[in-house]
Design a protein around this motif. Structure first.
Motif, short mmCIF file in Angstrom:
data_model
loop_
_atom_site.label_atom_id
_atom_site.label_comp_id
_atom_site.label_asym_id
_atom_site.label_seq_id
_atom_site.Cartn_x
_atom_site.Cartn_y
_atom_site.Cartn_z
N LEU A 72 -5.45 -28.66 16.19
CA LEU A 72 -4.78 -28.24 14.96
C LEU A 72 -5.84 -28.03 13.89
O LEU A 72 -6.65 -28.93 13.63
CB LEU A 72 -3.78 -29.29 14.50
CG LEU A 72 -3.12 -29.05 13.13
CD1 LEU A 72 -2.18 -27.86 13.19
CD2 LEU A 72 -2.38 -30.29 12.64
N ALA B 132 -4.74 -30.78 22.48
CA ALA B 132 -4.22 -29.88 21.46
C ALA B 132 -5.21 -29.83 20.30
O ALA B 132 -5.88 -30.82 20.00
CB ALA B 132 -2.86 -30.37 20.95
N LEU C 274 2.79 -30.85 18.52
CA LEU C 274 1.59 -30.17 18.99
C LEU C 274 1.60 -30.18 20.51
O LEU C 274 1.85 -31.22 21.13
CB LEU C 274 0.32 -30.88 18.48
CG LEU C 274 0.09 -30.87 16.96
CD1 LEU C 274 -1.26 -31.53 16.65
CD2 LEU C 274 0.13 -29.46 16.41
N THR D 152 -3.32 -24.52 17.12
CA THR D 152 -2.31 -24.36 16.08
C THR D 152 -3.00 -24.32 14.73
O THR D 152 -3.86 -25.16 14.43
CB THR D 152 -1.30 -25.52 16.10
OG1 THR D 152 -0.64 -25.55 17.37
CG2 THR D 152 -0.27 -25.38 14.99
#
Length: 246
Positions: free
Chosen positions: A205, A203, A37, A43
């Motif tokens: 996700l 990040a 990541l 993502t």
């Protein structure tokens, strides 16, 4: 494929295997997952039911430990950590957004966010200020004293995102964040997660089945039968991403 400028790897999974149960009934849910990541990215993790998405999310969030493989989060290698050490790492570096919000019904919006800060050993006026700032960041500065019973589904999920943001974690993990929302609120939540992911220190996700979320993704990873089946950056490649049916 190329990654954004100023981006860095904040989480890396290497050879992750997860076996559930015991012989002769054991099931290998994850079969050697390699995944990174990058900061500044949203993502999406997509794939059919039973493909291992939720198990992988739990391992990336230090809730489960892999049977085999290594996980590095914010520079910390987790494979030799005990349960308490993993919990401390999770509290400091991971924020969670849940499908069902997981708000405490007897607490106001700001108190729900402060609860997450209390777990990170921050309380008092500083915690209130940070919680209020997080709610302002998700567009709920005017609703800090609202009770969950008085909020819409979209507002509850925004409180959940504010709670995940509180304490500035390195990684935010969202489990089906739009599943309980109508189309309008679901897309508003995805727009917010995409905005949150623009922070180059963090990040994001999100596990999702919702193909309407694809437009917000910087990167799309597909998983099938416990293995990574594909990875693409649609905004850079200009390609249409094929996602396994569920």
């Amino acid at each position: 494929m190329s990654t954004p400028m100023n981006s860095k790897v904040i989480l890396e999974a290497e050879g992750i295997v997860k076996v559930l149960g015991a012989a002769p009934n054991e099931v290998k849910v994850l079969k050697g997952i390699d995944l990174q990541l990058h900061t500044g990215e949203l993502t999406l993790l997509m794939g059919p039911s039973g493909s291992g998405k939720t198990t992988l999310l739990s391992i990336l969030g230090c809730i489960l430990s892999p049977t085999e493989g290594k996980l590095t989060l914010s520079g910390f290698k987790t494979h030799n950590m005990n349960t308490e050490e993993l919990a401390n790492l999770r509290r400091k570096h991971v924020g969670f957004v849940f499908q069902s919000y997981n708000l405490v019904p007897t607490l106001t919006a700001v108190e729900n966010v402060m609860l997450a800060l209390d777990l990170r050993d921050l309380n008092g006026p500083d915690a209130y200020d940070q919680a209020a700032e997080a709610l302002e960041a998700v567009g709920l500065g005017h609703r800090i004293n609202a009770m969950p019973s008085k909020m819409s589904g979209g507002e509850k999920q925004r409180v959940s995102i504010a709670r995940a943001l509180a304490g500035s974690p390195s990684v935010i993990l969202a489990d089906e964040p739009t599943a309980a929302l109508d189309a309008k609120n679901g897309m508003a939540v995805m727009e917010l997660l995409a905005k949150v992911a623009q922070d180059t220190r963090r990040a994001v996700l999100a596990v999702t089945h919702d193909h309407r979320t694809l437009q917000y993704a910087d990167r799309i990873i597909t998983i099938d039968d416990g293995r990574i089946a594909g990875s693409d950056r649609p905004k850079l490649s200009g390609k249409e991403v094929q996602v396994p049916a569920h």
